[in-house]
Write an enzyme that holds these catalytic residues in place. Structure first.
Site, PDB file in Angstrom:
ATOM      1  N   LYS B  60       0.836  -1.204   0.000  1.00 21.95           N
ATOM      2  CA  LYS B  60       0.000   0.000   0.000  1.00 21.95           C
ATOM      3  C   LYS B  60       0.869   1.251   0.000  1.00 21.95           C
ATOM      4  O   LYS B  60       1.910   1.297   0.667  1.00 21.95           O
ATOM      5  CB  LYS B  60      -0.894  -0.030   1.239  1.00 21.95           C
ATOM      6  CG  LYS B  60      -1.890   1.112   1.369  1.00 21.95           C
ATOM      7  CD  LYS B  60      -2.744   0.889   2.636  1.00 21.95           C
ATOM      8  CE  LYS B  60      -3.767   2.003   2.808  1.00 21.95           C
ATOM      9  NZ  LYS B  60      -4.575   1.794   4.029  1.00 21.95           N
ATOM     10  N   SER B 135      -9.438   2.046   3.537  1.00 25.50           N
ATOM     11  CA  SER B 135      -8.617   2.764   2.605  1.00 25.50           C
ATOM     12  C   SER B 135      -7.701   1.861   1.769  1.00 25.50           C
ATOM     13  O   SER B 135      -7.134   2.318   0.773  1.00 25.50           O
ATOM     14  CB  SER B 135      -7.782   3.810   3.333  1.00 25.50           C
ATOM     15  OG  SER B 135      -6.981   3.199   4.304  1.00 25.50           O
ATOM     16  N   SER B 159      -9.330  -0.356   7.820  1.00 20.67           N
ATOM     17  CA  SER B 159      -8.973  -0.195   6.409  1.00 20.67           C
ATOM     18  C   SER B 159      -8.346  -1.386   5.713  1.00 20.67           C
ATOM     19  O   SER B 159      -8.023  -1.283   4.537  1.00 20.67           O
ATOM     20  CB  SER B 159      -8.017   1.000   6.267  1.00 20.67           C
ATOM     21  OG  SER B 159      -8.710   2.178   6.581  1.00 20.67           O
TER      22      SER B 159
END
Lengths: 473, 466
Positions: B60, B135, B159
Site C-alpha cells: 500500500k 482505505s 482499512s
C-alpha cells in the site's frame, strides 16, 4: 509610586549527549549544515522517535541537582505549531506529566543576599532546527543539525525581584549544571537559552499583574540589560496610565532596548496531547536512587566544605569552588602535600593567571605542586616561581627544577656562598651596619636587599636573613 | 531453487492484466522494477531460502519503500521517493518476497472506498461499478483480481478488513504493536497498524508472520508472543467458544449480511464450537470516539506536509511562509483530508480538548474493557459481520461524509481496543462478497487464524447466501 519587579525565567539547556534525543544522529555543534540529519530528525514520512537513554539520565541528574522531585512516570507530549525549522510541525516535549517538579536553587541576590528560587518544573524535549535570515538574499535558510538535540526546559517560579538577581540565578544555575556535567551551558553556542517573563506591581502588593515575555538575549549581561529595559518600559507605561499588554518583546543588544515582536494574528494554542509514538517514560526506583547517589558534591556544599576543611576565607572558597574542575584541582594539590592556604594561594594567583579565558586549566596539578615544592625547599624564590610556571607551560615535559635551572633561577642556599656575599655587602656598607647596630632595625631590609643584589638575585632570602642576623650580632 | 526472475515476469503479466481491465489497483509498478527486485533477491542466499521466497507482494502506498515512490495517494507527496524502506518491507524482502508495486488507497489512508485517492479510484474486481472499499482498496483489489496472492495494507479504523470484505479476500489486522510502524506514514498513531491481505487465510497469515516482530525503531512495537507460521486447518473446533456480540447484529442489519453470518455460525457449530451470546455495551460510541481520536492525531501527523523539505511547494510570489503553507496544503490535500485535519485541530484546541479528546480517550478505555471482560469470561474469539453492507456503488456515499464513516461501524471498535481481527469471505449476496469478522484477544492472532482456517475449509466463501 514604588514598584516591585517580578521575574520568572525559562531556561533551555542542551544536554551533553553524543546523539540526539530521538535518533542516532550526532548532536555535535558546529558541523556543516544539514550533515547530522536522518529521517527521524527531519520528520520524513514514516519516521518514528526512540528515546535516548543518556539524555534521560542527564535530565534526571539535573533534576536531582536542582533538588526536584523526580517522577518515576512521566509522559511525552506533542507541542503543535507551524514553523519551517520545526520539521514535524510539532515538538516532542512534556506537558501535563513532566519528568520533575518542585525544586529549588539557592543563589545570592545582589540586593537581598541569600535567596532561594523555586523551580516549578524541569522537563525533557527536543530542539528545533535553526533559521538563518541573512544567508541568502530574500530567503530563509534552515539548518536541521540542531533539530532533535536533547534539551531540558527549567522553569522557575516568579521569585526573582530584579534584573541583577536574574543574572545571579543564571550564573548559579550554570555552575550547578556544569558541576553535574549535564550541559556546557554556553549561551554563545546556544547550549543555554533564556526566555524571561517580567511584570511589575506596587511595592508591597502580592498580586501578579500582566507580564511580557522577553526573548533574544545572547549573554547573561544581555539578560540583565534586557530586563532593565523592559522594567523601565513597563514602569513608564504604567505611570502614563497604560495597561501592560501580554506580548513578546525582543531584545536588541545593539540599542539596549526591547521592542514588541511583529504581532501575530492570534495567541499560540499548542494543542498539547500525549505523544502516541512514545510509551510513558517509566524509571525504576533503584535506577533513580542510583542516579541520586551518584551526584557529585554540589557547588554550595563544596564551597562550605573547602572553607571549613582547609580553613579558607569564604571568598577564597567561593573562587576555588567556582567549577568542579578547579575545586578538584585544588584538593589534588593539597593531597599531593601542599597546605590548604598555600595551595589556595598558588591556584588562585598563579594558576588562574596563566589561563586568560579561565576555562581550561593549563597545567596538571602535579606540575603545579612541583613548583610549590621548589619554593618550599628554598630552591626558587616565590617571585621567580611565576617565571618558572610560565616556562613550564611551553616546556611540558621538563620538570619544574629543570626549567628553573635552565632559567638560572635556582636559588643558592649554600652557606659558604651566602656568607661570602654577606661579608662583601657588610664591607661595602659600613655606615648602614653601624646604624643598624645602633638600633635602626629596619635597615635589615636594606641590607638583605643589598646581599640579594650582590648575588644577582640568586640567594635564598631566608638563608640571607639568617646569615645577616648571625653576622650582625 | 527459487526462480526469482520468472516469478517477477509472471507477476508483471498478472498485474498488467489486472490493470488492463481498468481496476487501477496500482499507483506505481513496472516490469523493470520487478526484474530489478528479482535480481537483488536472486543474489541473496537467505532470500532464496526464505518463507516467502519468490512471492510477489503488493504494498500500500502509505508504506515507505526506497525503490518506488511513496505518495500516500496524495498530491502533496507527488513524486516523493523515501530514502528509507519500512521495516515491514525490509522483512518481507528478507523473507524472500519481491515488492510487486505500490497500491492505490484513500489519500493518507483516510476513507472507506478509495474514492478519496488523489490519483483516481480503484474498481472492485468483482463488480467494477462498485468501490473496492478503503482505505486499502488497491491492495484488496490487487489480490481479488489475482495480480498478487498477498499484499500489505494498513488499518486505522478497519482499512484492511473492510476492503477485504468488499472484494472477497482475506484481511488481517494484527494486535497493536505487533508489526513495526517504522515506515508506515502516520495517520492515527495510537491506532495505525500494518495489516495483510491474501487470497486465502494461509496467504494473509504467512505474510503477517514474516513482517511481525519487535523493532527497535518503533517504541510502540512491543515484545510479543512471536507469531508462528500458520498451521494446518483444524478439522474440529470442539472446545472453542465463539462469542456473538448482539450489538453487531442490529434489527435492521442488511439481510444478505445476516444470511451469510447465520450460515457461517451454523458451520462453526457444526465444527464443534460453542456459540455464545455476549454483549459489548459501549459499541455505539465507537464511531464517534474513533472520529475524534483519529483526526486529532492526524491533524498533528500531517502538519509536516508543508513543502519546505520535500514534496511540491507552492511558493511563486507569496508574501510569507504562512502563505506558502496555506497554498501548499490547500492545493496538495484533498477535501476529506482537509476535513479531518480541521476536525482534529478543533477537538485538540484550547477549550475543547477536555470535552472531546480527553473524553474520547476515556470512552476508548470503556470500549477496550468491554472486550477484555468478554475474553476473560472464557470466549476465545468473537464473530461479527465485517461491514453493514456489501460494496456500495461509486458516488453513493460521497455526498454525506457521515454515511461513509458509518461503513466502519463493525471494524473500528477493534482498532480502538488494539485487538487483532480477521475478515474472511463467508458468501455472496447477489454476486457481491460478504465478509465475516473474527476478533481475538490481545496477541491471540493464532487463535483467530486457526478458527478462520477451519471455517474457510468448511464453507464456500463464494456461494450465494440468499
Amino acid at each position: 509610586m514604588s514598584w516591585e519587579t517580578v521575574i520568572g525565567l525559562e531556561v533551555h539547556v542542551q544536554l551533553r549527549t553524543a546523539t540526539k534525543m530521538f535518533c542516532a544522529c550526532s548532536a555535535k555543534f558546529g558541523d556543516a549544515p544539514n550533515t547530522n540529519v536522518c529521517p527521524v530528525c527531519l520528520g520524513l514520512p514514516g519516521a518514528l522517535p526512540v528515546p535516548n537513554e543518556r539524555a534521560v539520565r542527564l535530565a534526571v541528574r539535573a533534576a536531582y541537582a536542582l533538588d526536584c522531585a523526580v517522577h518515576p512516570r512521566s509522559i511525552f507530549a506533542r507541542k503543535n505549531y507551524f514553523y519551517p525549522d520545526l520539521p514535524k510541525g510539532y515538538q516532542i516535549s512534556q506537558f501535563e506529566e513532566p519528568l520533575a517538579t518542585a525544586g529549588a536553587l539557592a543563589c545570592v541576590s545582589p540586593e537581598r543576599g541569600a535567596i532561594t528560587v523555586r523551580i516549578k518544573r524541569l522537563h525533557l524535549e527536543e530542539d528545533a532546527g535553526k533559521s538563518f535570515h541573512d544567508r541568502v538574499p530574500g530567503m530563509t535558510a534552515v539548518d536541521f543539525n540542531r533539530s532533535g538535540v536533547p534539551l531540558v526546559e527549567i522553569v522557575s517560579e516568579p521569585d526573582l525581584r530584579s534584573p541583577a538577581e536574574a543574572r545571579a540565578y543564571l550564573t548559579t544555575l550554570k555552575q550547578v549544571l556544569k558541576y553535574v556535567d549535564v550541559s556546557d551551558c554556553n549561551m554563545e553556542e546556544g547550549s543555554l537559552r533564556v526566555d524571561a517573563n517580567l511584570s511589575i506591581r506596587p511595592a508591597g502588593s502580592a498580586e501578579l499583574r500582566s507580564r511580557t515575555e522577553v526573548k533574544n538575549m545572547n549573554s547573561f549581561s544581555g539578560v540583565e540589560h534586557a530586563l532593565e529595559a523592559e522594567r523601565r518600559r513597563q514602569i513608564a507605561a504604567t505611570e502614563r496610565g497604560e495597561a501592560i499588554v501580554q506580548a513578546t518583546m525582543l531584545f536588541d543588544a545593539a540599542s539596549g532596548e526591547v521592542r514588541p515582536m511583529r504581532s501575530k494574528e492570534e495567541a499560540q494554542d499548542y494543542r498539547y496531547f500525549p505523544e502516541p509514538d512514545l510509551p510513558p517514560l517509566v524509571l525504576a526506583a533503584k535506577w533513580l536512587d542510583a542516579e541520586r547517589s551518584a551526584l557529585p558534591e554540589l557547588p554550595g556544599a563544596r564551597r562550605a566544605r573547602l572553607a571549613t576543611q582547609y580553613a579558607l576565607p569564604e571568598s577564597d572558597a567561593g573562587v576555588l569552588s567556582g567549577t568542579r574542575e578547579l575545586a578538584d584541582y585544588f584538593e589534588r594539590v593539597v593531597a599531593l602535600g601542599a597546605d590548604g592556604k598555600e595551595a589556595a594561594n598558588w591556584v588562585m594567583n598563579d594558576l588562574l593567571g596563566l589561563s586568560p579565558d579561565g576555562e581550561a586549566l593549563p597545567l596538571p596539578p602535579e606540575r603545579l605542586f612541583e613548583a610549590i615544592a621548589l619554593v618550599r625547599d628554598g630552591k626558587v624564590s616565590r617571585q621567580a616561581a611565576k617565571r618558572v610556571l610560565g616556562e613550564m607551560l611551553k616546556a611540558r615535559n621538563d620538570s619544574a627544577l629543570a626549567v628553573a635551572e635552565r632559567l638560572g633561577l635556582v636559588q643558592v642556599s649554600d652557606s659558604g656562598a651566602i656568607e661570602a656575599w654577606v661579608k662583601e655587602t657588610l664591607a661595602a656598607h659600613p655606615g648602614e651596619v653601624e646604624r643598624y647596630k645602633a638600633g635602626e632595625a629596619r635597615l635589615m631590609g636594606f641590607l638583605v636587599g643589598q646581599v640579594m643584589k650582590c648575588s644577582k638575585g640568586r640567594a635564598d632570602p631566608k638563608a640571607v636573613n639568617a646569615a645577616l642576623a648571625a653576622a650582625l650580632k | 531453487m527459487t526462480d526469482f526472475v520468472t516469478a517477477a515476469r509472471e507477476a508483471a503479466a498478472r498485474i498488467a492484466a489486472c490493470e488492463a481491465k481498468g481496476i487501477h489497483a496500482f499507483l506505481a509498478w513496472s516490469e523493470d522494477a520487478l526484474l530489478a527486485e528479482a535480481k537483488r533477491q536472486a543474489a541473496s542466499p537467505s532470500a532464496a531460502a526464505g518463507p516467502l521466497a519468490g512471492e510477489a507482494v503488493a504494498v500500500k502506498d502509505v508504506i515507505a519503500d526506497a525503490t518506488l515512490p511513496t505518495t500516500c495517494a496524495s498530491r502533496i507527496l507527488e513524486g516523493w521517493c523515501s530514502p528509507f524502506e519500512a521495516t515491514a518491507v525490509r522483512r518481507l524482502r528478507a523473507a524472500g518476497a519481491i515488492v510487486a508495486g505500490k497500491t492505490n488507497c484513500d489519500e493518507f489512508a483516510m476513507g472507506s472506498s478509495t474514492e478519496y485517492s488523489g490519483y483516481g479510484p480503484t474498481r472492485n474486481p468483482v463488480d467494477p461499478t462498485r468501490v473496492p472499499g478503503g482505505s486499502s482498496g488497491g491492495s484488496a483489489a490487487a489480490v481479488a483480481a489475482g495480480a498478487v496472492t498477498m499484499a500489505l495494507g494498513s488499518e486505522t479504523g478497519g482499512s484492511v478488513r473492510q476492503p477485504a470484505a468488499f472484494c472477497g479476500v482475506v484481511g488481517i489486522k494484527p494486535t497493536y504493536g505487533r508489526v513495526s510502524r517504522y515506515g508506515l506514514v502516520a495517520f492515527g498513531s495510537s491506532l495505525d497498524q500494518i495489516g495483510t491481505l491474501g487470497k486465502n487465510v494461509r496467504s494473509a497469515a504467512r505474510l503477517l508472520s514474516a513482517v511481525s516482530g519487535r523493532d527497535d525503531r518503533d517504541a510502540t512495537s512491543l515484545d510479543r508472543i512471536p507469531l508462528a507460521e500458520p498451521g494446518e486447518a483444524p478439522s474440529s473446533l470442539r472446545g472453542t467458544v465463539i462469542g456473538v456480540p448482539r450489538e453487531y447484529f442490529p434489527a435492521g442489519l442488511h439481510p444478505g449480511i445476516r444470511a451469510a453470518c447465520d450460515r457461517a455460525l451454523e458451520r462453526l457449530r457444526a465444527l464443534g464450537a460453542e456459540v455464545r451470546d455476549v454483549s459489548l455495551p459501549h459499541t455505539k460510541y465507537a464511531v464517534p470516539t474513533y472520529y475524534i481520536v483519529a483526526p486529532a492525531e492526524a491533524s498533528s501527523n500531517l502538519a509536516r506536509y508543508d513543502g519546505v523539505r520535500y514534496g511540491p511547494r507552492a511558493d511563486g510570489g507569496l508574501a510569507d511562509v504562512r502563505a506558502v503553507y496555506r497554498a501548499t496544503r490547500g492545493r496538495g490535500f484533498g477535501a476529506e483530508v482537509r476535513r479531518r485535519i480541521l476536525l482534529g485541530t478543533y477537538v485538540l484546541s484550547a477549550g475543547y480538548y477536555d470535552a472531546y479528546y480527553r473524553k474520547a480517550q476515556r470512552v476508548r478505555e470503556l470500549i477496550r474493557s468491554d472486550f477484555a471482560r468478554v475474553f476473560a469470561s472464557g470466549v476465545h474469539a468473537l464473530f461479527t459481520p465485517t461491514t453493514p453492507t456489501p460494496a456500495f456503488r461509486f458516488g453513493e456515499n460521497l455526498a454525506d461524509p457521515l454515511a461513509m464513516y458509518l461503513a466502519d461501524v463493525f471494524v473500528c471498535t477493534v482498532n480502538l481496543a488494539w485487538l487483532p481481527a480477521l475478515s474472511l469471505p463467508i458468501g455472496r449476496d447477489q454476486g457481491l462478497p460478504v465478509g465475516g469478522q473474527l476478533i481475538g484477544a490481545m496477541e491471540r492472532e493464532s487463535t483467530i487464524i486457526r478458527i478462520a482456517l477451519a471455517l474457510e475449509q468448511a464453507l464456500d466463501g463464494t456461494a450465494e447466501v440468499r
